[in-house]
Design a protein around this motif. Sequence first.
Motif, PDB file in Angstrom:
ATOM      1  N   VAL A 134       0.840  -1.203   0.000  1.00  0.00           N
ATOM      2  CA  VAL A 134       0.000   0.000   0.000  1.00  0.00           C
ATOM      3  C   VAL A 134       0.876   1.255   0.000  1.00  0.00           C
ATOM      4  O   VAL A 134       0.561   2.232  -0.694  1.00  0.00           O
ATOM      5  N   ASP A 135       1.987   1.238   0.745  1.00  0.00           N
ATOM      6  CA  ASP A 135       2.913   2.380   0.717  1.00  0.00           C
ATOM      7  C   ASP A 135       3.355   2.684  -0.712  1.00  0.00           C
ATOM      8  O   ASP A 135       3.390   3.843  -1.130  1.00  0.00           O
ATOM      9  N   LYS A 136       3.700   1.635  -1.463  1.00  0.00           N
ATOM     10  CA  LYS A 136       4.133   1.831  -2.852  1.00  0.00           C
ATOM     11  C   LYS A 136       3.026   2.501  -3.657  1.00  0.00           C
ATOM     12  O   LYS A 136       3.278   3.450  -4.403  1.00  0.00           O
ATOM     13  N   PHE A 137       1.796   2.016  -3.501  1.00  0.00           N
ATOM     14  CA  PHE A 137       0.670   2.622  -4.204  1.00  0.00           C
ATOM     15  C   PHE A 137       0.521   4.095  -3.823  1.00  0.00           C
ATOM     16  O   PHE A 137       0.356   4.963  -4.689  1.00  0.00           O
ATOM     17  N   LEU A 138       0.546   4.386  -2.529  1.00  0.00           N
ATOM     18  CA  LEU A 138       0.381   5.767  -2.062  1.00  0.00           C
ATOM     19  C   LEU A 138       1.468   6.673  -2.631  1.00  0.00           C
ATOM     20  O   LEU A 138       1.178   7.771  -3.133  1.00  0.00           O
ATOM     21  N   ILE A 139       2.701   6.228  -2.548  1.00  0.00           N
ATOM     22  CA  ILE A 139       3.823   7.030  -3.062  1.00  0.00           C
ATOM     23  C   ILE A 139       3.679   7.267  -4.562  1.00  0.00           C
ATOM     24  O   ILE A 139       3.887   8.378  -5.051  1.00  0.00           O
ATOM     25  N   ASP A 140       3.298   6.200  -5.299  1.00  0.00           N
ATOM     26  CA  ASP A 140       3.098   6.324  -6.744  1.00  0.00           C
ATOM     27  C   ASP A 140       1.964   7.274  -7.095  1.00  0.00           C
ATOM     28  O   ASP A 140       1.872   7.744  -8.229  1.00  0.00           O
ATOM     29  N   ILE A 172       2.286  10.901   0.713  1.00  0.00           N
ATOM     30  CA  ILE A 172       3.427  10.598   1.569  1.00  0.00           C
ATOM     31  C   ILE A 172       2.894   9.879   2.801  1.00  0.00           C
ATOM     32  O   ILE A 172       2.190  10.470   3.615  1.00  0.00           O
ATOM     33  N   PRO A 173       3.211   8.564   2.931  1.00  0.00           N
ATOM     34  CA  PRO A 173       2.742   7.814   4.107  1.00  0.00           C
ATOM     35  C   PRO A 173       3.752   7.911   5.254  1.00  0.00           C
ATOM     36  O   PRO A 173       4.951   7.726   5.052  1.00  0.00           O
ATOM     37  N   LEU A 186      -0.382   7.690   8.650  1.00  0.00           N
ATOM     38  CA  LEU A 186      -0.894   9.044   8.504  1.00  0.00           C
ATOM     39  C   LEU A 186      -0.374   9.479   7.142  1.00  0.00           C
ATOM     40  O   LEU A 186       0.831   9.365   6.874  1.00  0.00           O
ATOM     41  N   CYS A 187      -1.256   9.918   6.274  1.00  0.00           N
ATOM     42  CA  CYS A 187      -0.858  10.247   4.905  1.00  0.00           C
ATOM     43  C   CYS A 187      -1.144  11.708   4.599  1.00  0.00           C
ATOM     44  O   CYS A 187      -2.127  12.268   5.073  1.00  0.00           O
ATOM     45  N   ALA A 188      -0.269  12.270   3.794  1.00  0.00           N
ATOM     46  CA  ALA A 188      -0.466  13.634   3.307  1.00  0.00           C
ATOM     47  C   ALA A 188      -0.264  13.631   1.804  1.00  0.00           C
ATOM     48  O   ALA A 188       0.613  12.918   1.293  1.00  0.00           O
ATOM     49  N   THR A 189      -1.082  14.393   1.111  1.00  0.00           N
ATOM     50  CA  THR A 189      -0.857  14.530  -0.322  1.00  0.00           C
ATOM     51  C   THR A 189       0.369  15.415  -0.520  1.00  0.00           C
ATOM     52  O   THR A 189       0.709  16.243   0.340  1.00  0.00           O
ATOM     53  N   ALA A 190       1.046  15.227  -1.643  1.00  0.00           N
ATOM     54  CA  ALA A 190       2.279  15.966  -1.909  1.00  0.00           C
ATOM     55  C   ALA A 190       2.055  17.472  -1.916  1.00  0.00           C
ATOM     56  O   ALA A 190       2.959  18.239  -1.557  1.00  0.00           O
ATOM     57  N   ASP A 191       0.847  17.902  -2.279  1.00  0.00           N
ATOM     58  CA  ASP A 191       0.560  19.339  -2.301  1.00  0.00           C
ATOM     59  C   ASP A 191       0.222  19.894  -0.909  1.00  0.00           C
ATOM     60  O   ASP A 191      -0.083  21.074  -0.765  1.00  0.00           O
ATOM     61  N   LYS A 192       0.241  19.025   0.111  1.00  0.00           N
ATOM     62  CA  LYS A 192       0.009  19.400   1.513  1.00  0.00           C
ATOM     63  C   LYS A 192      -1.416  19.870   1.789  1.00  0.00           C
ATOM     64  O   LYS A 192      -1.693  20.474   2.810  1.00  0.00           O
ATOM     65  N   LYS A 193      -2.338  19.566   0.914  1.00  0.00           N
ATOM     66  CA  LYS A 193      -3.705  20.045   1.074  1.00  0.00           C
ATOM     67  C   LYS A 193      -4.631  19.038   1.749  1.00  0.00           C
ATOM     68  O   LYS A 193      -5.684  19.405   2.235  1.00  0.00           O
ATOM     69  N   THR A 194      -4.237  17.766   1.786  1.00  0.00           N
ATOM     70  CA  THR A 194      -5.090  16.736   2.355  1.00  0.00           C
ATOM     71  C   THR A 194      -4.283  15.814   3.267  1.00  0.00           C
ATOM     72  O   THR A 194      -3.203  15.369   2.891  1.00  0.00           O
ATOM     73  N   ILE A 195      -4.829  15.550   4.444  1.00  0.00           N
ATOM     74  CA  ILE A 195      -4.238  14.600   5.380  1.00  0.00           C
ATOM     75  C   ILE A 195      -5.317  13.585   5.730  1.00  0.00           C
ATOM     76  O   ILE A 195      -6.470  13.947   5.964  1.00  0.00           O
ATOM     77  N   ALA A 254     -18.843  -2.522  -2.599  1.00  0.00           N
ATOM     78  CA  ALA A 254     -18.622  -1.162  -2.097  1.00  0.00           C
ATOM     79  C   ALA A 254     -17.153  -0.748  -2.202  1.00  0.00           C
ATOM     80  O   ALA A 254     -16.805   0.382  -1.874  1.00  0.00           O
ATOM     81  N   MET A 255     -16.320  -1.672  -2.650  1.00  0.00           N
ATOM     82  CA  MET A 255     -14.884  -1.412  -2.722  1.00  0.00           C
ATOM     83  C   MET A 255     -14.490  -0.825  -4.068  1.00  0.00           C
ATOM     84  O   MET A 255     -15.094  -1.113  -5.100  1.00  0.00           O
ATOM     85  N   THR A 256     -13.443  -0.032  -4.039  1.00  0.00           N
ATOM     86  CA  THR A 256     -12.814   0.499  -5.239  1.00  0.00           C
ATOM     87  C   THR A 256     -11.549  -0.314  -5.484  1.00  0.00           C
ATOM     88  O   THR A 256     -10.764  -0.546  -4.552  1.00  0.00           O
ATOM     89  N   ASP A 257     -11.340  -0.752  -6.718  1.00  0.00           N
ATOM     90  CA  ASP A 257     -10.114  -1.474  -7.044  1.00  0.00           C
ATOM     91  C   ASP A 257      -8.928  -0.522  -6.973  1.00  0.00           C
ATOM     92  O   ASP A 257      -8.969   0.570  -7.526  1.00  0.00           O
ATOM     93  N   ILE A 258      -7.893  -0.967  -6.295  1.00  0.00           N
ATOM     94  CA  ILE A 258      -6.671  -0.172  -6.169  1.00  0.00           C
ATOM     95  C   ILE A 258      -5.638  -0.661  -7.181  1.00  0.00           C
ATOM     96  O   ILE A 258      -5.172   0.093  -8.011  1.00  0.00           O
ATOM     97  N   CYS A 259      -5.277  -1.941  -7.086  1.00  0.00           N
ATOM     98  CA  CYS A 259      -4.320  -2.519  -8.022  1.00  0.00           C
ATOM     99  C   CYS A 259      -4.320  -4.035  -7.879  1.00  0.00           C
ATOM    100  O   CYS A 259      -4.828  -4.574  -6.893  1.00  0.00           O
ATOM    101  N   LEU A 260      -3.737  -4.691  -8.867  1.00  0.00           N
ATOM    102  CA  LEU A 260      -3.563  -6.136  -8.813  1.00  0.00           C
ATOM    103  C   LEU A 260      -2.270  -6.450  -8.081  1.00  0.00           C
ATOM    104  O   LEU A 260      -1.319  -5.663  -8.115  1.00  0.00           O
ATOM    105  N   LEU A 261      -2.242  -7.601  -7.411  1.00  0.00           N
ATOM    106  CA  LEU A 261      -1.017  -8.070  -6.779  1.00  0.00           C
ATOM    107  C   LEU A 261      -0.238  -8.898  -7.796  1.00  0.00           C
ATOM    108  O   LEU A 261      -0.841  -9.683  -8.530  1.00  0.00           O
ATOM    109  N   ASP A 262       1.083  -8.738  -7.823  1.00  0.00           N
ATOM    110  CA  ASP A 262       1.828  -9.645  -8.673  1.00  0.00           C
ATOM    111  C   ASP A 262       1.871 -11.021  -8.012  1.00  0.00           C
ATOM    112  O   ASP A 262       1.599 -11.160  -6.823  1.00  0.00           O
TER     113      ASP A 262
END
Length: 155
Positions: free
Chosen positions: A19-25, A29-30, A44-53, A140-148
């Motif tokens: 999940v960290d990899k997904f967030l960073i991509d 910033i986790p 605790l995550c923040a968007t790179a633009d510092k507008k959302t935590i 009710a879930m949103t797809d994030i990514c496939l696992l290799d």
Amino acid sequence: MQWADKTTVKKGDLGEMLVDKFLIDHNCIPYAPKADRAHPFDRLCATADKKTIFIAEVKSKARRTYYPDTGIDVSHLSDYQHIQTKHSLKVYLFFVDEGEGRIYGNWLDELLKPRVVSHSLKSLNYPLEQKGVKYFPLEAMTDICLLDADAANEL
């Protein structure tokens, strides 16, 4: 046995890394706890633009076999709801599901919305609580990514 040596902790650590990899991509910033023990939330995550935590909570577990859902402990749910209310921080639940071979999730507020799901000629009312677990429907879930394949096997 040390906390970090538990199988569930190792599985959780791998899920958090994915999940960290997904967030960073995705320009987030986790921030992770440094303590090697139970913690109130995973990131605790923040968007790179510092507008959302926001809070990211990672559950490394397969969906239920005979129901179209997955869930979390009611006590943990109560903790996340308290964080949202007390600190005005939204909580996003990520499910790292080796059985489905994917990561999916949604905002806690969205998962808590009442839904009726048809399954095996029955209607299931979600969120559904059984034996101390609150279940949320996969629809009710949103797809994030496939696992290799390697990550799915390691989980």
